[in-house]
Design a protein around this motif. Structure first.
Motif, PDB file in Angstrom:
ATOM      1  N   ASN A  94      -4.164   0.862  -2.669  1.00 37.92           N
ATOM      2  CA  ASN A  94      -3.651  -0.451  -3.054  1.00 37.92           C
ATOM      3  C   ASN A  94      -2.645  -0.327  -4.197  1.00 37.92           C
ATOM      4  OD1 ASN A  94      -5.962  -1.039  -1.490  1.00 37.92           O
ATOM      5  ND2 ASN A  94      -6.090  -3.059  -2.430  1.00 37.92           N
ATOM      6  N   MET A 124      -6.259   7.345  13.836  1.00 41.34           N
ATOM      7  CA  MET A 124      -6.999   7.192  12.587  1.00 41.34           C
ATOM      8  C   MET A 124      -7.653   5.823  12.619  1.00 41.34           C
ATOM      9  SD  MET A 124      -7.782   8.384   9.549  1.00 41.34           S
ATOM     10  CE  MET A 124      -6.593   9.315   8.560  1.00 41.34           C
ATOM     11  N   PHE A 148       0.511  -5.440   9.474  1.00 45.29           N
ATOM     12  CA  PHE A 148       1.279  -4.433   8.755  1.00 45.29           C
ATOM     13  C   PHE A 148       2.680  -4.297   9.330  1.00 45.29           C
ATOM     14  CE2 PHE A 148      -1.613  -1.975   5.968  1.00 45.29           C
ATOM     15  CZ  PHE A 148      -2.797  -2.606   6.270  1.00 45.29           C
ATOM     16  N   PHE A 166       3.545   0.688   2.883  1.00 47.52           N
ATOM     17  CA  PHE A 166       3.334  -0.410   3.823  1.00 47.52           C
ATOM     18  C   PHE A 166       3.245  -1.742   3.093  1.00 47.52           C
ATOM     19  CE2 PHE A 166       2.775   1.595   7.848  1.00 47.52           C
ATOM     20  CZ  PHE A 166       2.181   2.828   7.626  1.00 47.52           C
ATOM     21  N   TRP A 177      -3.013  12.380   3.223  1.00 46.83           N
ATOM     22  CA  TRP A 177      -4.300  12.507   3.893  1.00 46.83           C
ATOM     23  C   TRP A 177      -4.658  11.242   4.668  1.00 46.83           C
ATOM     24  CZ3 TRP A 177      -2.883  14.060  -0.867  1.00 46.83           C
ATOM     25  CH2 TRP A 177      -2.875  15.443  -1.081  1.00 46.83           C
ATOM     26  N   GLY A 178      -3.805  10.248   4.592  1.00 47.90           N
ATOM     27  CA  GLY A 178      -3.997   9.053   5.399  1.00 47.90           C
ATOM     28  C   GLY A 178      -4.614   7.869   4.687  1.00 47.90           C
ATOM     29  N   GLN A 179      -5.060   8.045   3.466  1.00 49.26           N
ATOM     30  CA  GLN A 179      -5.698   6.924   2.789  1.00 49.26           C
ATOM     31  C   GLN A 179      -4.680   5.899   2.306  1.00 49.26           C
ATOM     32  OE1 GLN A 179      -8.328   7.790  -0.477  1.00 49.26           O
ATOM     33  NE2 GLN A 179      -9.189   5.724  -0.438  1.00 49.26           N
ATOM     34  N   LEU A 180      -5.010   4.646   2.471  1.00 47.68           N
ATOM     35  CA  LEU A 180      -4.177   3.550   1.987  1.00 47.68           C
ATOM     36  C   LEU A 180      -4.609   3.200   0.565  1.00 47.68           C
ATOM     37  CD1 LEU A 180      -4.146   1.300   5.152  1.00 47.68           C
ATOM     38  CD2 LEU A 180      -2.144   2.360   4.128  1.00 47.68           C
ATOM     39  N   GLN A 207       0.423   5.049   1.496  1.00 42.42           N
ATOM     40  CA  GLN A 207      -0.441   5.914   2.281  1.00 42.42           C
ATOM     41  C   GLN A 207      -0.165   7.362   1.905  1.00 42.42           C
ATOM     42  OE1 GLN A 207      -0.353   5.650   6.679  1.00 42.42           O
ATOM     43  NE2 GLN A 207      -2.597   5.716   6.550  1.00 42.42           N
ATOM     44  N   GLY A 257     -10.935   2.419   3.138  1.00 41.48           N
ATOM     45  CA  GLY A 257     -11.537   3.726   3.018  1.00 41.48           C
ATOM     46  C   GLY A 257     -10.537   4.809   3.389  1.00 41.48           C
ATOM     47  N   GLU A 258     -11.014   6.070   3.376  1.00 47.71           N
ATOM     48  CA  GLU A 258     -10.133   7.195   3.649  1.00 47.71           C
ATOM     49  C   GLU A 258      -9.897   7.415   5.134  1.00 47.71           C
ATOM     50  OE1 GLU A 258     -11.230   9.742  -0.381  1.00 47.71           O
ATOM     51  OE2 GLU A 258     -11.574  10.619   1.598  1.00 47.71           O
ATOM     52  N   PHE A 291       0.840  -1.184   0.000  1.00 44.20           N
ATOM     53  CA  PHE A 291       0.000   0.000   0.000  1.00 44.20           C
ATOM     54  C   PHE A 291       0.884   1.247   0.000  1.00 44.20           C
ATOM     55  CE2 PHE A 291      -4.073  -1.960   1.071  1.00 44.20           C
ATOM     56  CZ  PHE A 291      -3.716  -3.101   1.770  1.00 44.20           C
TER      57      PHE A 291
END
Lengths: 109, 114
Positions: free
Chosen positions: A45, B89, A99, A86, A40-43, A37, B106-107, A35
């Motif tokens: 794929n 988070m 993870f 990750f 903004w924190g979104q993982l 990241q 998701g975000e 992944f």
């Protein structure tokens, strides 16, 4: 539980350089994912790769399951590649991903 | 929907309050996961649903945390009597199959407990 170790922990590259990120794991796995990241924190794929080799544009990944490691290759890096990468594998449960601590990549102009 | 949807994206609350975080998985995905990520760490598993039932809740840190998925689609993570250490988070993921299927995240919902 299964241990996941990623290296290096931090990496700074100049735009255009290539890099290899490594993920070692302590037991056999049925699922391995890479992944990215974003800030903004979104993982996001990148690869679902429990074994073999896959390529997607400038990125490619190889998992050698028998030797319990996976490699993520980034070629011709761009500033937008910055972020944390990750590696995650299923542990003894067979479904929950464990993870690693991630590789923090900074690509400078 | 096209992807996993989480609401709220940000939640600031005071110590001791009750919080609910919602996750709407990819349509048709039967497996749903909740993870928690603290600053500088990788995500840590909290709970796994296969359909409506919690197949594994071994990652929930204590009994202040609870999650439901009553109709096998949307899930809600509930945190009672929040503490400052709950700030993190909270990430939700879904998969078209349990077991070794690919997970999509998701975000996230960023929770801050003051």
């Amino acid at each position: 539980g299964i241990q996941v170790e990623q290296s290096p922990p931090d990496l700074i590259l100049q735009e255009g350089a290539n890099s290899t990120l490594r993920c070692n794991f302590s037991d056999s796995v049925n699922n391995l994912q890479w992944f990215h990241q974003n800030p903004w924190g979104q993982l996001i794929n990148l690869f679902y790769i429990p074994s073999g080799t896959k390529q997607n544009g400038r990125l490619s990944a190889t998992t050698v399951a028998t030797e319990r490691y996976s490699l993520l290759y980034i070629s011709s890096s761009q500033t937008t590649d910055s972020g944390v990468y990750f590696c995650a594998v299923d542990g003894n449960s067979g479904y929950a991903l464990n993870f690693g601590k991630g590789t923090s990549l900074l690509v400078t102009p | 929907g096209a992807g996993v949807s989480q609401t709220p994206s940000n939640k600031v609350t005071e110590k001791g309050k009750y919080v609910e975080l919602r996750c709407d998985p990819i349509s048709g995905h039967t497996a749903l996961y909740w993870y928690r990520q603290s600053l500088g760490q990788g995500p840590e598993f909290l709970i796994y649903f296969q359909g409506t039932g919690a197949a594994d809740d071994s990652g929930l840190p204590n009994d202040r945390f609870f999650a439901v998925r009553p109709e096998g689609s949307v899930s809600t993570l509930k945190i009672q009597r929040t503490e400052r250490g709950d700030s993190a988070m909270y990430l939700c993921a879904s998969s078209s199959q349990g077991g070794t299927g690919e997970l999509f995240f998701g975000e996230g919902s960023r929770l801050t407990v003051l």
